[in-house]
Design an enzyme around this catalytic site. Structure first.
Site, mmCIF file in Angstrom:
data_model
loop_
_atom_site.group_PDB
_atom_site.id
_atom_site.type_symbol
_atom_site.label_atom_id
_atom_site.label_comp_id
_atom_site.label_asym_id
_atom_site.label_seq_id
_atom_site.Cartn_x
_atom_site.Cartn_y
_atom_site.Cartn_z
ATOM 1 N N CYS A 31 39.475 42.025 -41.236
ATOM 2 C CA CYS A 31 38.282 41.583 -40.394
ATOM 3 C C CYS A 31 38.307 40.321 -39.885
ATOM 4 O O CYS A 31 39.265 39.462 -40.131
ATOM 5 C CB CYS A 31 37.109 41.328 -41.426
ATOM 6 S SG CYS A 31 36.393 42.979 -42.082
ATOM 7 N N TYR A 170 39.960 55.938 -43.888
ATOM 8 C CA TYR A 170 39.701 54.796 -44.943
ATOM 9 C C TYR A 170 39.077 55.075 -46.195
ATOM 10 O O TYR A 170 37.795 55.778 -46.067
ATOM 11 C CB TYR A 170 38.980 53.695 -43.986
ATOM 12 C CG TYR A 170 38.624 52.365 -44.720
ATOM 13 C CD1 TYR A 170 39.546 51.817 -45.487
ATOM 14 C CD2 TYR A 170 37.207 52.035 -44.446
ATOM 15 C CE1 TYR A 170 39.205 50.532 -46.011
ATOM 16 C CE2 TYR A 170 36.934 50.553 -45.212
ATOM 17 C CZ TYR A 170 37.933 49.932 -45.851
ATOM 18 O OH TYR A 170 37.542 48.926 -46.595
ATOM 19 N N HIS A 173 37.730 50.013 -50.758
ATOM 20 C CA HIS A 173 36.904 48.747 -51.042
ATOM 21 C C HIS A 173 35.491 49.499 -51.138
ATOM 22 O O HIS A 173 34.550 48.685 -51.264
ATOM 23 C CB HIS A 173 36.760 47.975 -49.826
ATOM 24 C CG HIS A 173 38.050 47.309 -49.265
ATOM 25 N ND1 HIS A 173 38.741 47.435 -48.139
ATOM 26 C CD2 HIS A 173 38.785 46.214 -49.998
ATOM 27 C CE1 HIS A 173 39.774 46.924 -48.257
ATOM 28 N NE2 HIS A 173 39.794 45.966 -49.368
ATOM 29 N N ASP A 266 40.181 42.519 -53.662
ATOM 30 C CA ASP A 266 41.575 42.508 -52.999
ATOM 31 C C ASP A 266 41.839 41.319 -52.196
ATOM 32 O O ASP A 266 43.072 40.922 -52.151
ATOM 33 C CB ASP A 266 41.092 43.659 -51.768
ATOM 34 C CG ASP A 266 42.074 44.044 -51.100
ATOM 35 O OD1 ASP A 266 43.345 44.039 -51.368
ATOM 36 O OD2 ASP A 266 41.878 44.395 -49.855
#
Ligand code: ADP
Ligand code: SF4
Length: 683
Positions: A31, A170, A173, A266
């Site tokens: 991000c 994906y 997370h 992470d």
């Protein structure tokens, strides 16, 4: 300089399905607070990394459909063909340098608020959405599942049209509908999409196969998967279902991008985790797949990278933060310039940009986020415009960065520091618990200026107005820093705190300076970032009885933006620091203090010496004296201008150096990205 042959292995090409990466440096999806809202900013930022030698450069999450609307977060978007040009610009910039562009497609299901699209959230089972908004996600029926597969497939085709070479599925997370289906906590289904791991992984497998079918002939199809949810048994664990899943699907994707969940884990900060902290979790992956594996762990040392590849842990060195702090890291390794690597300090100020929906910033790399808007390049800077001298007073982050960048421009720089070391606040704060890596801010710059014949450094040189007059430099930058105030003025008590005459209160400066308090200490945190917390940790480690008081309802509130708040509070409570939240410090007397409940005003009294971490005041006396004395071309920068983060001080030091002697470059008062008006008006 040429590359050290022991790093040759890092420059081997690696195949990812039908495409080939030119080396092993891989910028994993991250991000950035830019995305679809600031697409030119984002494209320029990614392009710089391709120029710096990263072989693969990925997007952040790219939304595939309005039912997975992550507003107000500024990620990417491929809802329909109109979104393609924004991401195509990024791909073009990456391709200019022969790198591969990767697109992390995602449908975030119950993680989304859908505040813009106003659609109902989708999830494997009926469940509140993840934020505390009063909304629930709906259990997806078979038609919804078919639709999700179709949206993903169409988005993959759009990604290819935009120019991407790698398309992601994906499952990381706990941020995607796919990972929600995988989760035993979130997936309560009794059909073929729930229950056994095979069933929970069905959607994942289907979407992966759809994506391969749609674009796999020309694009590498990658998977991002968190092998461990860090919550023990109800979640995935590296020794349990995390491994089972990779074994089940080992050969389907062209690349495994593996990590741990959630994002806090992470992207753990250096305050809590050392470089390489994910290795124990992901080491098994290469043993169960023949496909290339990428992993992360704040790797900045090429030696560590080589041993990861040689040791059979990773094929690609994944990096988000190290590539932000130094977009030219691979080029520096290739050119044998290891000492020039600007190492990430693991502070997560970059994440705070994303959290505040604005282009990210970086403590180590002041050009980050300014590649497009200001045209700042992380390695290049315009040469000086005149044979002029610059005196910089103060060698903290602001002064050091100004000296480094002005030195690079060729100015004759004198850097004068009152203390016996370079680094200012960083040199002191790196001694505090968990902040050792922050010292890299000083180390990088100290080394760089040591290599510059045109930068002279003077330690133990307290600069006065008379000295400036004598030296008569062409320009003066005052970077003299700041100090913590002692009267309690701050956010909660704008007129200060009642402090009885003779009782001495402490500030963080006293503890950083080596003072050892006698008896219990009451720390009042009205700053809400890290300082009060780390001072509390230091004192408790030294055997002091510490009570941490704040008017906030939790400790170190702003550290949510650096993904640390939960870890900070846990560590403080486990260390035996007494935590009193929702309490203001209302009065201080010798050896005791009154706390007032912020809701009821009920007073309680605590015994101890008070330490105030409320706000800092700029040390700007020299600046105003110089102005008064009529000295010309004086500027105040960094904390002496306005106390802030280390990142802000580095930025101001850099900005000063960039702009010295330059005409204003902006054609408009403030360069920015403008949204275009729709032709579809009025309704
Ligand atoms: P910033 O974050 O803005 O760089 P710091 O507080 O880290 O600020 O650093 C300021 C530095 O300036 C400190 O190392 C301090 O010793 C030094 N300093 C302050 N006043 C003077 C002065 N008059 N002459 C030389 N150095 C000074
Ligand atoms: Fe690293 Fe901090 Fe820069 Fe983020 S802001 S890349 S954590 S130095």
């Amino acid at each position: 300089m040429t590359r050290d042959p022991r790093y040759d292995i890092l420059f081997e090409p690696v195949k990812i399905g039908p495409v080939t990466a030119r080396n092993r440096f891989y910028q994993v999806p991250h991000c950035n607070g830019m995305g679809r809202v600031y697409p030119s900013t984002m494209a320029a930022m990614r392009r710089t990394k391709a120029e710096g030698g990263w072989a693969v450069i990925c997007t952040e999450e790219v939304e595939i459909h309005p039912s997975g609307d992550h507003s107000p977060w500024c990620g990417g978007r491929l809802w329909d063909d109109r979104d393609i040009p924004y991401l195509a610009r990024m791909c073009d910039g990456i391709h200019e340098f022969g790198s591969l562009a990767g697109c992390e497609l995602n449908h975030a299901g119950q993680m989304c608020n859908n505040d813009y699209s106003r659609m109902v959230q989708l999830a494997p089972s009926h469940m509140p959405i993840s934020s505390i908004a009063p909304k629930q996600a709906r259990a997806m029926d078979k038609q919804d599942i078919r639709e999700l597969r179709r949206w993903h497939r169409e988005a993959a085709l759009r990604a290819r049209k935009a120019g991407f070479d790698i398309v992601y599925v994906y499952a990381g997370h706990q941020l995607s509908t796919i990972s929600h289906f995988l989760s035993r906590q979130r997936n309560h289904r009794t059909d073929e999409y729930g229950g056994s791991l095979e069933n929970r992984a069905r959607l994942f497998r289907e979407i992966l196969e759809d994506t391969k079918d749609a674009v796999g002939d020309t694009c590498g199809v990658a998977v991002r998967f968190a092998v461990d949810d860090m919550i023990g048994e109800p979640g995935f664990t590296a020794g349990g279902e995390g491994r089972d899943l990779i074994e089940m699907m080992a050969e389907i994707p062209d690349l495994w991008d593996v990590n741990i969940a959630t994002w806090e884990h992470d992207s753990a900060t250096s305050r809590f985790k050392e470089s390489g902290f994910q290795e124990d979790f992901i080491r098994f992956v290469k043993g169960v797949t023949t496909k290339p594996v990428v992993g992360v762990g704040r790797y900045t040392s090429p030696d560590a990278m080589v041993s990861l590849v040689k040791g059979g842990v990773l094929d690609f060195i994944g990096a988000a933060r190290p590539s932000i702090a130094d977009p030219f890291l691979p080029r520096k390794v290739e050119e044998g310039r290891i000492e020039d690597i600007r190492e990430c300090i693991g502070c997560n100020i970059c994440v705070s940009g994303d959290h505040s929906f604005t282009p990210m910033r970086c403590t180590q790399n002041p050009t980050k986020g300014e590649e497009w808007r200001k045209g700042w390049h992380p390695e290049r800077i315009a040469p000086k415009t005149a044979d002029e001298s610059v005196l910089i007073v103060g060698a903290g982050p602001a002064g050091l960065e100004a000296a480094r960048a002005l030195g690079q421009r060729g100015y004759a720089v004198t850097l004068a520091e009152a203390g016996s070391q370079l680094g200012g606040r960083v040199t002191k704060e790196r001694q505090l618990p968990g902040l050792a890596e922050w010292g890299r801010v000083a180390d990088y710059r100290t080394y760089q200026i040591s290599q510059m014949a045109n930068v002279e450094t003077f330690l133990e040189s307290h600069v006065t107005t008379e000295m400036v007059r004598e030296l008569a430099p062409d320009h003066v930058a005052v970077a003299t820093g700041s100090h913590w105030r002692r009267d309690g003025v701050g956010r909660t008590n704008m007129n200060g705190i009642s402090i009885a005459g003779s009782c001495g209160v402490l500030t963080p400066d006293d503890i950083i300076g080596g003072l050892k308090p006698e008896g219990p200490v009451i720390i009042f945190d009205d700053e809400h970032y890290y300082m009060a917390g780390v001072i509390a940790e230091k004192l408790v480690q030294e055997g002091v009885d510490v009570t941490y008081v704040t008017a906030s309802t939790e400790v170190s509130t702003w550290t949510h933006h650096t993904l640390e708040q939960h870890f900070v509070q846990t560590r403080m409570m486990k260390a035996g620091i007494k935590v009193r939240t929702a309490q203001n410090l209302s009065a201080v007397r010798a050896g005791e203090a009154d706390l007032a409940c912020i809701y009821t005003d009920e007073i309680s009294t605590l015994r101890g010496t008070v330490l105030l971490a409320t706000m800092r005041l700029p040390d700007d006396a020299l600046y105003y004296e110089l102005l008064e004395a009529g000295v010309e071309n004086v500027k105040v920068i960094g904390d002496a201008h306005a106390p802030g983060t280390i990142a802000a001080a580095v930025y101001e030091g850099h900005q000063y150096a960039r702009e010295l002697g330059e005409p204003p470059t902006e054609a408009v008062p403030f360069e920015r990205e403008l949204v275009s008006l729709s032709e579809n008006f009025p309704i």
